[in-house]
Design an enzyme around this catalytic site. Structure first.
Site, short mmCIF file in Angstrom:
data_model
loop_
_atom_site.label_atom_id
_atom_site.label_comp_id
_atom_site.label_asym_id
_atom_site.label_seq_id
_atom_site.Cartn_x
_atom_site.Cartn_y
_atom_site.Cartn_z
N HIS A 154 5.86 -5.92 18.27
CA HIS A 154 5.30 -6.90 17.41
C HIS A 154 5.78 -6.88 15.98
O HIS A 154 6.51 -5.94 15.72
CB HIS A 154 3.64 -6.71 17.28
N LYS A 158 1.44 -6.17 11.77
CA LYS A 158 0.22 -5.87 12.65
C LYS A 158 -0.62 -4.54 12.46
O LYS A 158 0.07 -3.66 12.12
CB LYS A 158 0.79 -5.70 14.23
N1 LIG Z 1 -5.72 -13.19 20.92
C1 LIG Z 1 -4.40 -13.66 20.63
O1 LIG Z 1 -3.83 -14.52 21.29
C2 LIG Z 1 -4.05 -13.34 19.35
C3 LIG Z 1 -4.50 -12.28 18.47
N2 LIG Z 1 -4.22 -12.11 17.36
C4 LIG Z 1 -4.97 -11.11 16.64
O2 LIG Z 1 -5.43 -11.90 15.58
C5 LIG Z 1 -5.85 -11.23 14.45
C6 LIG Z 1 -5.40 -11.67 13.20
O3 LIG Z 1 -4.03 -11.74 13.43
P1 LIG Z 1 -3.25 -12.40 12.20
O4 LIG Z 1 -3.39 -13.78 11.87
O5 LIG Z 1 -1.62 -11.83 12.52
O6 LIG Z 1 -3.62 -11.39 10.89
P2 LIG Z 1 -3.59 -11.65 9.23
O7 LIG Z 1 -3.89 -10.34 8.71
O8 LIG Z 1 -2.31 -12.65 8.98
O9 LIG Z 1 -4.86 -12.57 9.06
C7 LIG Z 1 -6.23 -12.00 9.07
C8 LIG Z 1 -6.99 -12.66 8.11
O10 LIG Z 1 -8.37 -12.46 8.02
C9 LIG Z 1 -8.94 -12.38 7.03
N3 LIG Z 1 -10.21 -11.69 6.86
C10 LIG Z 1 -10.32 -10.28 6.82
N4 LIG Z 1 -11.75 -9.91 7.02
C11 LIG Z 1 -12.30 -11.16 7.29
C12 LIG Z 1 -13.64 -11.47 7.63
N5 LIG Z 1 -14.48 -10.59 7.51
N6 LIG Z 1 -13.85 -12.81 7.86
C13 LIG Z 1 -12.98 -13.77 7.83
N7 LIG Z 1 -11.73 -13.45 7.65
C14 LIG Z 1 -11.27 -12.07 7.31
C15 LIG Z 1 -7.79 -11.68 6.04
O11 LIG Z 1 -8.07 -11.91 4.65
P3 LIG Z 1 -7.29 -10.79 3.62
O12 LIG Z 1 -6.03 -10.73 3.94
O13 LIG Z 1 -7.94 -10.94 2.45
O14 LIG Z 1 -8.15 -9.29 4.19
C16 LIG Z 1 -6.91 -12.39 6.59
O15 LIG Z 1 -6.40 -13.74 5.77
C17 LIG Z 1 -5.23 -9.74 14.81
O16 LIG Z 1 -6.42 -9.04 15.16
C18 LIG Z 1 -4.22 -9.99 15.92
O17 LIG Z 1 -4.22 -8.82 16.70
C19 LIG Z 1 -3.07 -12.40 16.91
C20 LIG Z 1 -2.14 -13.47 17.73
C21 LIG Z 1 -2.57 -13.81 19.08
O1 LIG Z 2 -1.38 -9.33 16.18
C1 LIG Z 2 -0.76 -9.98 16.98
O2 LIG Z 2 0.23 -10.76 16.58
C2 LIG Z 2 -1.03 -10.26 18.14
N1 LIG Z 2 -2.01 -9.68 18.55
C3 LIG Z 2 -2.50 -9.89 19.93
C4 LIG Z 2 -2.62 -8.17 20.50
O3 LIG Z 2 -2.77 -7.40 19.83
O4 LIG Z 2 -2.26 -8.37 21.81
C5 LIG Z 2 -1.91 -10.81 20.82
C6 LIG Z 2 -0.52 -11.08 20.47
O5 LIG Z 2 0.08 -9.86 21.01
C7 LIG Z 2 -0.36 -11.26 19.33
#
Ligand SMILES: NC(=O)C1=CN([C@@H]2O[C@H](COP(=O)(O)OP(=O)(O)OC[C@H]3O[C@@H](n4cnc5c(N)ncnc54)[C@H](OP(=O)(O)O)[C@@H]3O)[C@@H](O)[C@H]2O)C=CC1
Ligand SMILES: O=C(O)C1=N[C@H](C(=O)O)C[C@H](O)C1
EC number: 1.17.1.8
Length: 264
Positions: A154, A158
């Protein structure tokens, strides 16, 4: 036609930004709100990417009126996701959760709340079809090739390791094979961590590098042969078709489902 009213939690993040755009573009969805406790804006239109969009920004969950939201999409962080899902379920909002890092106990607790409140919800470790297929193929292969190691790769921002997808892959494999010791029972690590994390005998290795998005390899070894299954998510738009399907279908259920495959 009645539109599905959607809230995006984590809208300023990498996935949240892409998801916000997807919801705005989908004519079946209405973006009813966005949520991030550290947002300084009160309306989405204050952000350059969303100049013409009049959408309320919430910074406190208590300010969110549950009756105005049908589906809560969550791409936030491992520390916030449990409280967010609990909030959604207790306000009869269907959660569609991409955030990883929930513990087994937390998932069990959330399943109970969903069942009690008769609210449909989804936790999907990965919304990409290539990853969903990889997990299914890996489970099938492990019946015949029980020696497995997982490498997930990743981007270097992350927070959680191993990835939710890698953990779910290991969990699915453990359903079809007995716990076993892999490698030499006498092996010693001269550098701690060299053999990776241990999930019921399966090793999981987490790579974090700039330039990467999300990638996974499952390696199987047998006598005189090997099988490698690999998937690559090259951008975040690739997750959106899975999220769209989930938002459209999740309110037809009255329990918390785990894995996008339940809706495909
Ligand atoms: N299931 C899937 O297909 C995928 C899952 N993911 C998962 O999604 C999650 C987010 O990934 P990513 O977008 O890269 O992370 P980022 O850190 O870019 O985004 C997370 C955002 O959430 C905000 N945040 C923190 N706490 C809260 C809260 N209580 N309520 C609302 N918003 C909040 C953060 O703000 P701040 O920075 O101010 O704390 C930040 O803007 C991860 O757990 C990742 O593993 C990612 C890609 C695909
Ligand atoms: O953090 C990410 O980017 C992603 N998170 C998810 C995971 O933890 O598996 C899904 C995907 O791999 C992207």
């Amino acid at each position: 036609m009645v539109m599905i009213k959607v809230l995006v939690a984590g809208f300023k993040g990498r996935m949240g930004n892409t998801t916000t755009k997807m919801v705005l573009e989908n004519t079946d969805f209405e973006l009813a709100g966005v949520y991030d406790p550290s947002a300084s804006e009160s309306n989405l239109s204050e952000l350059p990417d969303f100049e013409n969009e009049d959408v309320p920004v919430y910074t406190k969950a208590v300010d969110i009126d549950g009756s105005t939201i049908d589906v809560w999409i969550d791409f936030t962080s491992p520390v916030s996701v449990y409280e967010n899902v609990k909030f959604a379920l207790s306000h009869s909002i269907s959660p569609v959760i991409g955030t990883t890092g929930l513990t087994n106990d937390q998932v069990d607790e959330l399943k109970k709340i969903a069942k009690k409140n008769k609210v449909g919800g989804l936790i999907a470790p990965n919304f990409g079809i290539s990853a969903v297929l990889l997990m299914q193929f890996a489970q099938q292969a492990a019946k015949y090739l029980p020696d497995v190691e997982i490498i997930e790769m990743h981007h270097d921002k992350k927070l959680d390791a191993p990835s939710g997808t890698a953990l779910n892959t290991a969990k699915l494999i453990s359903e079809v094979r007995k716990q076993k010791i892999q490698g030499n029972p006498e092996e010693k690590e001269s550098l701690i961590g060299a053999r990776g994390a241990d999930y019921e005998g399966m090793r999981i290795h987490s790579v974090r590098l700039p330039g990467y998005v999300a990638h996974e390899q499952v390696l199987f070894g047998g006598q005189g042969e090997a099988l490698t299954i690999r998937q690559d998510s090259f951008d975040r738009i690739s997750f959106m078709s899975g999220v769209e399907v989930a938002v459209k279908k999740i309110r037809d259920y009255d329990e918390l489902l785990i894995g996008l495959e339940n809706l495909l």
